[in-house]
Design a protein around this motif. Structure first.
Motif, PDB file in Angstrom:
ATOM      1  N   LEU A   1       0.873  -1.091  -0.001  1.00 38.41           N
ATOM      2  CA  LEU A   1      -0.162   0.090  -0.005  1.00 38.41           C
ATOM      3  C   LEU A   1       0.911   1.267  -0.010  1.00 38.41           C
ATOM      4  O   LEU A   1       0.626   2.069  -0.949  1.00 38.41           O
ATOM      5  CB  LEU A   1      -0.775   0.135   1.210  1.00 38.41           C
TER       6      LEU A   1
ATOM      7  N   ILE B   1      -1.191   4.110  -1.858  1.00 38.50           N
ATOM      8  CA  ILE B   1      -2.740   3.762  -1.517  1.00 38.50           C
ATOM      9  C   ILE B   1      -2.663   3.934  -0.059  1.00 38.50           C
ATOM     10  O   ILE B   1      -2.418   2.700   0.633  1.00 38.50           O
ATOM     11  CB  ILE B   1      -3.130   2.582  -2.127  1.00 38.50           C
ATOM     12  N   THR B   2      -2.530   5.110   0.702  1.00 38.56           N
ATOM     13  CA  THR B   2      -2.484   5.225   2.020  1.00 38.56           C
ATOM     14  C   THR B   2      -3.380   6.176   2.725  1.00 38.56           C
ATOM     15  O   THR B   2      -4.055   6.951   1.926  1.00 38.56           O
ATOM     16  CB  THR B   2      -1.042   5.628   2.430  1.00 38.56           C
TER      17      THR B   2
ATOM     18  N   THR C   1      -3.975  -2.880   8.333  1.00 42.15           N
ATOM     19  CA  THR C   1      -4.232  -4.090   7.239  1.00 42.15           C
ATOM     20  C   THR C   1      -4.594  -5.190   8.091  1.00 42.15           C
ATOM     21  O   THR C   1      -5.375  -6.116   7.514  1.00 42.15           O
ATOM     22  CB  THR C   1      -3.315  -4.464   6.441  1.00 42.15           C
TER      23      THR C   1
ATOM     24  N   PHE D   1      -8.170  -2.650  -2.085  1.00 45.66           N
ATOM     25  CA  PHE D   1      -7.718  -1.535  -1.599  1.00 45.66           C
ATOM     26  C   PHE D   1      -7.856  -0.457  -2.649  1.00 45.66           C
ATOM     27  O   PHE D   1      -7.168  -0.325  -3.474  1.00 45.66           O
ATOM     28  CB  PHE D   1      -6.587  -1.265  -0.638  1.00 45.66           C
TER      29      PHE D   1
ATOM     30  N   SER E   1      -7.466   3.703  -3.812  1.00 48.36           N
ATOM     31  CA  SER E   1      -7.010   4.828  -3.135  1.00 48.36           C
ATOM     32  C   SER E   1      -8.136   5.858  -2.998  1.00 48.36           C
ATOM     33  O   SER E   1      -9.199   5.878  -3.689  1.00 48.36           O
ATOM     34  CB  SER E   1      -5.917   5.585  -4.334  1.00 48.36           C
TER      35      SER E   1
END
Length: 159
Positions: free
Chosen positions: A78, A83-84, A108, A121, A123
């Motif tokens: 991620l 993608i955080t 996670t 997941f 973004s």
């Protein structure tokens, strides 16, 4: 074609499953969500592409890895792919397919324990997708990116 009764039963089952997910994710949730009509068109296309036999995963992790190693690997993926923070997590429920979360680095594990795989997941900007699934001997990671023109591309491994 699904009858009205079948639809009601499915929605009731999904609502019960969704309540369990909401309970499990708890304080990670922001209250936001993407309904079925709000999911970017490229996302289901990219997800379907990961199931094709010709699609190579970006990364692999042995399926006998301890849970904390799986969690650290997913967190690293991620972070590496941006993608955080505030992002969407797939529920696998058609009534509310994506829930918005503020995902801390140690979040996670809660996602993995609460939601069945594949773990997906999206973004917060809805332009990046990480999908992690379990195969016969490995966990497989796939990353897709929107191209800004309505299309998308899978990221490929350096092999």
């Amino acid at each position: 074609m699904e009858s009205r009764l079948q639809q009601k039963l499915r929605e009731r089952r999904e609502q019960a499953a969704l309540e369990g997910i909401v309970s499990g994710l708890g304080d990670l949730l922001t209250g936001g969500a993407l309904g079925p009509d709000a999911v970017p068109e490229w996302v289901p296309q990219a997800v379907a592409h990961t199931w094709e036999l010709s699609t190579e995963p970006l990364e692999l992790l042995r399926d006998d890895s301890p849970p904390q190693e799986v969690d650290a690997w997913m967190t690293s993926l991620l972070t590496t792919h941006g993608i955080t923070g505030r992002l969407y997590v797939a529920t696998h429920q058609s009534i509310r397919p994506w829930l918005e979360c503020d995902l801390p680095p140690d979040g996670t594990g809660r996602v993995r324990e609460t939601i069945e795989e594949p773990w997906m997941f999206l973004s917060g900007t809805q332009d990046g997708l990480l999908l992690v699934s379990e195969s016969e001997y490995h966990y497989e990671a796939f990353v897709a990116r929107a191209d800004g023109r309505g299309g998308w591309a899978m990221q490929e491994a350096d092999r």
